[in-house]
Motif scaffolding. Structure first.
Motif, short mmCIF file in Angstrom:
data_model
loop_
_atom_site.label_atom_id
_atom_site.label_comp_id
_atom_site.label_asym_id
_atom_site.label_seq_id
_atom_site.Cartn_x
_atom_site.Cartn_y
_atom_site.Cartn_z
N ASP A 8 0.87 -1.17 0.00
CA ASP A 8 0.00 0.00 0.00
C ASP A 8 0.91 1.23 0.00
O ASP A 8 1.23 1.79 1.05
N ALA A 9 1.34 1.61 -1.21
CA ALA A 9 2.35 2.67 -1.34
C ALA A 9 1.89 4.00 -0.77
O ALA A 9 2.71 4.77 -0.28
N LEU A 10 0.61 4.28 -0.84
CA LEU A 10 0.13 5.57 -0.36
C LEU A 10 0.06 5.65 1.17
O LEU A 10 0.09 6.74 1.73
N LYS A 11 -0.03 4.52 1.83
CA LYS A 11 0.03 4.52 3.29
C LYS A 11 1.47 4.62 3.77
O LYS A 11 1.73 5.06 4.88
N GLY A 12 2.40 4.16 2.96
CA GLY A 12 3.80 4.16 3.34
C GLY A 12 4.15 2.90 4.11
O GLY A 12 3.28 2.13 4.51
N ARG B 41 8.09 4.55 8.04
CA ARG B 41 7.53 5.82 8.51
C ARG B 41 8.02 6.18 9.91
O ARG B 41 8.10 7.35 10.27
N LEU B 42 8.34 5.17 10.69
CA LEU B 42 8.83 5.44 12.04
C LEU B 42 10.17 6.16 12.03
O LEU B 42 10.51 6.85 12.99
N GLN C 29 12.01 2.39 0.03
CA GLN C 29 11.57 3.41 0.99
C GLN C 29 11.35 4.76 0.32
O GLN C 29 10.37 5.44 0.60
N GLY C 30 12.24 5.13 -0.59
CA GLY C 30 12.07 6.39 -1.31
C GLY C 30 10.85 6.36 -2.22
O GLY C 30 10.19 7.39 -2.42
N GLY C 31 10.54 5.18 -2.75
CA GLY C 31 9.35 5.04 -3.59
C GLY C 31 8.08 5.37 -2.82
O GLY C 31 7.14 5.96 -3.38
#
Length: 195
Positions: free
Chosen positions: A88-92, A97-98, A156-158
């Motif tokens: 789910d790329a939009l959630k990250g 994210r941490l 991660q950058g994606g």
């Protein structure tokens, strides 16, 4: 799901949505449908519960990756399966994210599972790349450690680029680009494989 599991799951979700500071004990209790007494029966406080949630997210991420790393196919095919896995790329990334949460990164105890997860994932990717070199699937000039680090950075950058563009397709293109670069290190099949 018992109360302890609901508390951990709710904290995982809230940390991903709001970060450490924005995840209050009251919000956790409301989402988990648990009272204050239940929360403090299972955990000594917010830091203890946050550690359990971060550890759970990290373990889940490593377990999902390991399923692809040990799946069928060549080393590069297994690495490709991991990189192309549905996300789910939009959630990250729940663990990635941490790293943007200053309160998590400032606390060595909360930071440890995050750091350990990325270290282990990078090592596993490097191991697959090394296997690919040893088996003649990848050229000897490829540096497994540097390439594994770059692949992790692309994943991660994606997420960051996809969220900025509000398009999951951006994450897919980042992975496709990384795999295209990796393809430049693929070798032709050896005579042994042709038999």
């Amino acid at each position: 799901m018992d109360t302890r599991e609901r508390l951990i799951q709710s904290t995982c979700e809230l940390l991903r949505e709001r970060g450490y500071v924005g995840t209050s004990p009251k919000a956790i209790q409301q989402r988990a449908r648990a009272g204050q007494g239940s929360m403090y029966h299972h955990f000594t406080g917010k830091p203890d519960l946050a550690l359990a949630a971060i550890t759970r997210s990290a373990e889940d991420m490593r377990d999902r990756a390991e399923a692809e790393f040990t799946g069928p196919g060549t080393a590069v095919e297994r690495l490709t399966a991991y990189l192309r896995r549905e996300r789910d790329a939009l959630k990250g990334c729940p663990v990635g994210r941490l790293t943007q949460d200053p309160d998590v990164m400032a606390d060595p105890v909360l930071r440890r599972p995050v750091e350990e997860t990325f270290r282990r994932l990078t090592e596993r990717m490097a191991g697959l790349l090394e296997q690919g070199r040893a088996e003649g699937e990848l050229g000897a000039e490829l540096d497994p450690a540097s390439t594994a680090t770059a692949l992790g950075a692309v994943l991660q950058g994606g997420y960051v680029l996809a969220r900025a563009a509000d398009s999951a397709e951006v994450h897919t293109r980042a992975v496709d680009g990384a795999l295209g670069l990796l393809a430049g290190h693929r070798t032709t099949p050896s005579r042994k494989e042709d038999r």
